[in-house]
Structure formats: C-alpha cells, structure tokens
Scaffold this motif. Sequence first.
Motif, mmCIF file in Angstrom:
data_model
loop_
_atom_site.group_PDB
_atom_site.id
_atom_site.type_symbol
_atom_site.label_atom_id
_atom_site.label_comp_id
_atom_site.label_asym_id
_atom_site.label_seq_id
_atom_site.Cartn_x
_atom_site.Cartn_y
_atom_site.Cartn_z
ATOM 1 N N LEU A 111 34.765 22.175 -55.980
ATOM 2 C CA LEU A 111 34.500 23.604 -55.906
ATOM 3 C C LEU A 111 34.998 24.174 -54.584
ATOM 4 O O LEU A 111 35.535 25.288 -54.547
ATOM 5 N N SER A 112 34.854 23.433 -53.502
ATOM 6 C CA SER A 112 35.282 23.918 -52.189
ATOM 7 C C SER A 112 36.777 24.203 -52.157
ATOM 8 O O SER A 112 37.226 25.132 -51.472
ATOM 9 N N ASP A 113 37.578 23.431 -52.910
ATOM 10 C CA ASP A 113 39.019 23.677 -52.971
ATOM 11 C C ASP A 113 39.315 24.991 -53.691
ATOM 12 O O ASP A 113 40.203 25.744 -53.285
ATOM 13 N N ILE A 114 38.559 25.251 -54.742
ATOM 14 C CA ILE A 114 38.728 26.503 -55.481
ATOM 15 C C ILE A 114 38.360 27.689 -54.592
ATOM 16 O O ILE A 114 39.078 28.687 -54.520
ATOM 17 N N VAL A 115 37.238 27.562 -53.904
ATOM 18 C CA VAL A 115 36.744 28.651 -53.067
ATOM 19 C C VAL A 115 37.716 28.976 -51.943
ATOM 20 O O VAL A 115 37.934 30.139 -51.608
ATOM 21 N N SER A 116 38.308 27.954 -51.346
ATOM 22 C CA SER A 116 39.212 28.173 -50.215
ATOM 23 C C SER A 116 40.601 28.621 -50.649
ATOM 24 O O SER A 116 41.435 28.970 -49.810
ATOM 25 N N SER A 117 40.858 28.634 -51.957
ATOM 26 C CA SER A 117 42.153 29.051 -52.475
ATOM 27 C C SER A 117 42.143 30.549 -52.765
ATOM 28 O O SER A 117 41.150 31.240 -52.557
ATOM 29 N N LYS A 118 43.263 31.025 -53.277
ATOM 30 C CA LYS A 118 43.367 32.429 -53.677
ATOM 31 C C LYS A 118 43.109 32.613 -55.173
ATOM 32 O O LYS A 118 43.330 33.695 -55.717
ATOM 33 N N ILE A 119 42.635 31.548 -55.825
ATOM 34 C CA ILE A 119 42.354 31.616 -57.254
ATOM 35 C C ILE A 119 41.168 32.547 -57.497
ATOM 36 O O ILE A 119 40.127 32.429 -56.851
ATOM 37 N N ASP A 120 41.331 33.473 -58.408
ATOM 38 C CA ASP A 120 40.268 34.409 -58.748
ATOM 39 C C ASP A 120 39.260 33.701 -59.648
ATOM 40 O O ASP A 120 39.651 33.024 -60.611
#
Length: 217
Positions: A111-120
């Motif tokens: 989840l941390s990778d998703i949060v730190s990305s620009k993925i909506d």
Amino acid sequence: MELSQIYTYRMTHIENIPHILKHGIIHKNSLNANPNYISIGDVSLIETREKKTINISNGNRSKSHKTIALGDFIPFYFGVRMPMLYVIQHGGNYVEKATPPQNIVYVSCRLSDIVSSKIDFYFSDGHATDNFSMFYDRSKISDLPKIVDWQSVKSLYWGGEDNLEVKRKKQAELLLANDIPANFLAGFVCYDETAKQRLIEMGIDAEKIKKYPQAYF
C-alpha cells in the motif's frame, strides 16, 4: 497497524501471470489489455460493478466530495480468503466455471508504494457494491488503518445472517484508477508447490512467492 505494514491483494488465474509480469496489472480498457485474459470472477457481479456509481463521502454520508463509476477502477482487497474466492473455487452464482486453487494466484502490492505514487485511488470500509459501505479519497489515507476493520478482514467465519456486517467489512477494497506497473508487484501467493514451480518457470524469483494453502478453501 501502520500503512507500511499493509499489503493489497488481487486474485487472478495463473495463466494471466506472464502478461502481468510484462505489463503489470492493467485495466480492461488499457492499451496493454490482455487479449487472452482468463476471467475467474462472478459475471453478474462484474456487470453490477460496471453500472454502479459511488459517492466519495470521506465518512460523512450527508456529503459527497465526488461521484465515481466503480467499473472504472481496479479493485484490490486488504486480505486473502475472501467470500468471492469460495465461489470461484466451487462454482455457483454466476461464476462460469469453478477454478481449482492451484490455478488461482494472489498478486500483492505494498500500500505504501501506491500511496507514494501518482496513481489515483480510493478505498472503502466494506464491499464496494454494498450500499452500507463508505468510500474515502487520498486525503484520508492516514486514517485507513483505523477505518478498515482488520478483525473482519482476517475473520475465517462470515456466513449466515448474523455475520452480514463481518462479510461486508471483510471485503473492504482499494480502488485503483490507473494501470499498476510491474515494478509495483511485491509478491505472489499460491496454493501449493506445483503452482509455485509454475510461477518460478514464468520468471518469478522464488523469494517473492509464498506458498500458503491457508489462503484458499
């Protein structure tokens, strides 16, 4: 529970893995969509999701910050051994064909990778098609560990009328608007050694594969 400890999971047929390793987890309308994709889900539920719109209320039912079409997003769960898996393995409802556990793989992302990305993304406190579930946007991500009911997510018992809320909360979702690049893939969960060896033959490092029969029925 800290955000850095949370993983998200998406079930797929093992034959879809080579395409996922090359293109990542992609939306059905992506330019990189898999022409040979093998679906294992409930056709009726998929159609319901396609038509359903949901309000992003951030926990306040009297307000709506935004309305989104559920079918535009790729869903992930926060745990394994979900009610849908039982139907996928055993057939029934509108699952066209039962799929043996050896052919079902969980693809996991941090989840941390998703949060730190620009993925909506958005997330829910229960199954996305249930009208009792509430939805939240990125601004509430720090509250996710408290919003998701982890006892329900990990519960082994969710059947019967007395457990409808457990069943709903167990299926809390992370909804991703964009394709998920292959470098976001943190690990794979499979049923047995045969499935693990197939994944290794597909080019996955053995250290990224967890053989976990308890994640299946």
